[in-house]
Design a protein around this motif. Structure first.
Motif, PDB file in Angstrom:
ATOM      1  N   VAL A  79     -69.964 -99.092 -57.095  1.00 18.24           N
ATOM      2  CA  VAL A  79     -70.151 -97.801 -56.435  1.00 18.24           C
ATOM      3  C   VAL A  79     -71.637 -97.460 -56.360  1.00 18.24           C
ATOM      4  N   LYS A  80     -72.357 -97.695 -57.449  1.00 22.45           N
ATOM      5  CA  LYS A  80     -73.788 -97.410 -57.468  1.00 22.45           C
ATOM      6  C   LYS A  80     -74.518 -98.227 -56.402  1.00 22.45           C
ATOM      7  N   LYS A  81     -74.209 -99.514 -56.324  1.00 27.13           N
ATOM      8  CA  LYS A  81     -74.853-100.390 -55.326  1.00 27.13           C
ATOM      9  C   LYS A  81     -74.529 -99.920 -53.906  1.00 27.13           C
ATOM     10  N   LYS A  82     -73.283 -99.536 -53.692  1.00 29.86           N
ATOM     11  CA  LYS A  82     -72.858 -99.086 -52.364  1.00 29.86           C
ATOM     12  C   LYS A  82     -73.650 -97.855 -51.945  1.00 29.86           C
ATOM     13  N   LEU A  83     -73.825 -96.904 -52.857  1.00 34.65           N
ATOM     14  CA  LEU A  83     -74.538 -95.670 -52.538  1.00 34.65           C
ATOM     15  C   LEU A  83     -76.040 -95.909 -52.347  1.00 34.65           C
ATOM     16  N   LEU A  84     -76.608 -96.758 -53.193  1.00 36.42           N
ATOM     17  CA  LEU A  84     -78.036 -97.076 -53.044  1.00 36.42           C
ATOM     18  C   LEU A  84     -78.291 -97.785 -51.721  1.00 36.42           C
ATOM     19  N   ASP A  85     -77.394 -98.710 -51.371  1.00 38.52           N
ATOM     20  CA  ASP A  85     -77.523 -99.433 -50.096  1.00 38.52           C
ATOM     21  C   ASP A  85     -77.379 -98.486 -48.902  1.00 38.52           C
ATOM     22  N   ALA A  86     -76.632 -97.383 -49.118  1.00 42.40           N
ATOM     23  CA  ALA A  86     -76.432 -96.409 -48.040  1.00 42.40           C
ATOM     24  C   ALA A  86     -77.642 -95.488 -47.877  1.00 42.40           C
ATOM     25  N   GLY A  87     -78.625 -95.623 -48.780  1.00 44.41           N
ATOM     26  CA  GLY A  87     -79.856 -94.854 -48.642  1.00 44.41           C
ATOM     27  C   GLY A  87     -79.990 -93.643 -49.534  1.00 44.41           C
ATOM     28  N   PHE A  88     -79.022 -93.426 -50.417  1.00 47.03           N
ATOM     29  CA  PHE A  88     -79.127 -92.288 -51.331  1.00 47.03           C
ATOM     30  C   PHE A  88     -80.125 -92.612 -52.442  1.00 47.03           C
ATOM     31  N   GLY A  89     -80.831 -91.596 -52.926  1.00 45.65           N
ATOM     32  CA  GLY A  89     -81.806 -91.779 -53.987  1.00 45.65           C
ATOM     33  C   GLY A  89     -81.147 -92.040 -55.329  1.00 45.65           C
ATOM     34  N   GLU A  90     -81.912 -92.645 -56.230  1.00 45.55           N
ATOM     35  CA  GLU A  90     -81.391 -93.011 -57.552  1.00 45.55           C
ATOM     36  C   GLU A  90     -80.822 -91.805 -58.298  1.00 45.55           C
ATOM     37  N   SER A  91     -81.563 -90.697 -58.337  1.00 46.92           N
ATOM     38  CA  SER A  91     -81.104 -89.523 -59.087  1.00 46.92           C
ATOM     39  C   SER A  91     -79.846 -88.925 -58.477  1.00 46.92           C
ATOM     40  N   VAL A  92     -79.791 -88.922 -57.153  1.00 46.29           N
ATOM     41  CA  VAL A  92     -78.596 -88.412 -56.455  1.00 46.29           C
ATOM     42  C   VAL A  92     -77.378 -89.275 -56.781  1.00 46.29           C
ATOM     43  N   VAL A  93     -77.579 -90.588 -56.762  1.00 49.56           N
ATOM     44  CA  VAL A  93     -76.489 -91.530 -57.049  1.00 49.56           C
ATOM     45  C   VAL A  93     -75.972 -91.343 -58.476  1.00 49.56           C
ATOM     46  N   LEU A  94     -76.872 -91.217 -59.424  1.00 45.28           N
ATOM     47  CA  LEU A  94     -76.467 -91.035 -60.825  1.00 45.28           C
ATOM     48  C   LEU A  94     -75.691 -89.742 -61.014  1.00 45.28           C
ATOM     49  N   GLU A  95     -76.120 -88.684 -60.325  1.00 46.98           N
ATOM     50  CA  GLU A  95     -75.395 -87.401 -60.403  1.00 46.98           C
ATOM     51  C   GLU A  95     -73.992 -87.538 -59.819  1.00 46.98           C
ATOM     52  N   ALA A  96     -73.896 -88.215 -58.685  1.00 46.26           N
ATOM     53  CA  ALA A  96     -72.597 -88.405 -58.032  1.00 46.26           C
ATOM     54  C   ALA A  96     -71.663 -89.230 -58.910  1.00 46.26           C
ATOM     55  N   ILE A  97     -72.209 -90.272 -59.537  1.00 45.15           N
ATOM     56  CA  ILE A  97     -71.406 -91.133 -60.408  1.00 45.15           C
ATOM     57  C   ILE A  97     -70.902 -90.369 -61.629  1.00 45.15           C
ATOM     58  N   GLN A  98     -71.750 -89.539 -62.212  1.00 38.65           N
ATOM     59  CA  GLN A  98     -71.330 -88.726 -63.353  1.00 38.65           C
ATOM     60  C   GLN A  98     -70.184 -87.795 -62.963  1.00 38.65           C
ATOM     61  N   LYS A  99     -70.266 -87.249 -61.774  1.00 36.65           N
ATOM     62  CA  LYS A  99     -69.210 -86.365 -61.274  1.00 36.65           C
ATOM     63  C   LYS A  99     -67.899 -87.146 -61.072  1.00 36.65           C
ATOM     64  N   LEU A 100     -68.025 -88.337 -60.525  1.00 38.20           N
ATOM     65  CA  LEU A 100     -66.848 -89.190 -60.310  1.00 38.20           C
ATOM     66  C   LEU A 100     -66.188 -89.559 -61.640  1.00 38.20           C
ATOM     67  N   LYS A 101     -67.006 -89.877 -62.631  1.00 40.54           N
ATOM     68  CA  LYS A 101     -66.480 -90.247 -63.944  1.00 40.54           C
ATOM     69  C   LYS A 101     -65.806 -89.055 -64.617  1.00 40.54           C
ATOM     70  N   LYS A 102     -66.442 -87.893 -64.502  1.00 43.80           N
ATOM     71  CA  LYS A 102     -65.907 -86.672 -65.115  1.00 43.80           C
ATOM     72  C   LYS A 102     -64.536 -86.312 -64.536  1.00 43.80           C
ATOM     73  N   LEU A 103     -64.378 -86.539 -63.237  1.00 41.05           N
ATOM     74  CA  LEU A 103     -63.119 -86.203 -62.566  1.00 41.05           C
ATOM     75  C   LEU A 103     -62.088 -87.332 -62.630  1.00 41.05           C
ATOM     76  N   GLY A 104     -62.466 -88.448 -63.267  1.00 34.33           N
ATOM     77  CA  GLY A 104     -61.518 -89.544 -63.460  1.00 34.33           C
ATOM     78  C   GLY A 104     -61.388 -90.508 -62.305  1.00 34.33           C
ATOM     79  N   PHE A 105     -62.287 -90.413 -61.324  1.00 34.56           N
ATOM     80  CA  PHE A 105     -62.221 -91.330 -60.187  1.00 34.56           C
ATOM     81  C   PHE A 105     -62.891 -92.669 -60.485  1.00 34.56           C
ATOM     82  N   LEU A 106     -63.698 -92.699 -61.529  1.00 36.87           N
ATOM     83  CA  LEU A 106     -64.456 -93.900 -61.871  1.00 36.87           C
ATOM     84  C   LEU A 106     -64.353 -94.134 -63.377  1.00 36.87           C
ATOM     85  N   ASN A 107     -63.768 -95.286 -63.739  1.00 37.75           N
ATOM     86  CA  ASN A 107     -63.565 -95.591 -65.157  1.00 37.75           C
ATOM     87  C   ASN A 107     -63.581 -97.111 -65.329  1.00 37.75           C
TER      88      ASN A 107
END
Length: 266
Positions: A79-107
């Protein structure tokens, strides 16, 4: 002074256009709209606008990741690679991933277990091969080992035996020695340990009666004979053929019988 004078919903029902001082300024995700309480008449300063833009970028990355995850489970690394390749910044990607993990979409733990079960069922892979698959998905060592702990010795034997039996059926014109070599090669390639391989080879039964041996040597022996007859003759030819057939696992008495028949037939 920047004042929100109008808010309209886009065709995409979850995004809204924001107008400041009667001119279009930017668009935001519904979650960003709610978080910042964006309503008509609200005054925005430059700092707040930067915060809104950053939060909306996170929302975009989050939604992009959800779309990516809708097809199948993915690892955090993917997921991180996909978002970085899509042009999102590192900090934005990390925030999005934390949100995904918190909501149970990423484990990654759940993902590793699911991948393990899939590789067992669809490809009958052994632990070492699955470990390589997990590494490619960016799974950390501890999570990987925890998942592989559930792959019992009994399960490995069961799946390895199924592969061995399939190999036997696919090679009816091979000698037991040749088949055992193919079984060993297959199981090692599939990621099983030498311990499992040896157990399977000890258990598998590959008996041949005289008629079956004769049919086997008639085919393989002829090929070997034709290969060496161009280079050797007489005793040297017979010796080369004997060595080749012996290496393929043929009993010495069957080899002698084959050589005698070739000698008699000229």
């Amino acid at each position: 002074m920047q004042v929100i004078t109008k808010i309209t919903r886009q065709k995409n029902q979850e995004r809204y256009n924001i107008y400041l001082n009667d001119e279009f300024a930017f668009s935001v995700d519904e979650s960003t709209l709610i978080k910042f309480g964006l309503t008509k008449g609200k005054i925005l300063d430059p700092f707040e606008m930067d915060e809104i833009a950053y939060e909306d970028e996170i929302a975009k990355a989050f939604n992009r990741a959800l779309h990516f995850l809708s097809y199948q489970m993915r690892s955090e690394f993917e997921v991180k690679k996909k978002l970085l390749d899509a042009g999102f910044g590192e900090s934005v990607v990390l925030e999005a991933i934390q949100k995904l993990k918190k909501l149970g979409f990423l484990n990654d733990e759940s993902y590793s277990k699911a991948l393990l079960e899939t590789k067992k069922k669809t490809a009958k892979k052994g632990p070492m091969a699955i470990k390589q698959d997990l590494k490619k998905k960016g799974i950390d060592k501890n999570t990987m080992e925890k998942a592989l702990e559930s792959y019992t010795h009994e399960e490995q034997l069961q799946l390895a035996m199924q592969l061995a039996e399939k190999t036997v059926k696919m090679n009816p014109k091979k000698t037991p020695a040749q088949i055992k070599q193919k079984i060993q090669d297959t199981l090692i390639r599939k990621g099983y340990s030498f311990e499992i391989v040896n157990e399977i080879l000890d258990q598998i039964e590959l008996e041949r009666d005289d008629d079956e041996w004769y049919e086997l040597i008639a085919v393989q022996g002829e090929k070997i004979w034709n290969k060496y007859v161009r280079k050797f003759e007489g005793k040297q030819l017979e010796l080369k053929v004997k060595q080749a057939l012996y290496q393929k696992g043929f009993p010495i008495e069957m080899i002698d019988r084959f050589i005698d028949e070739k000698r008699e037939n000229g």
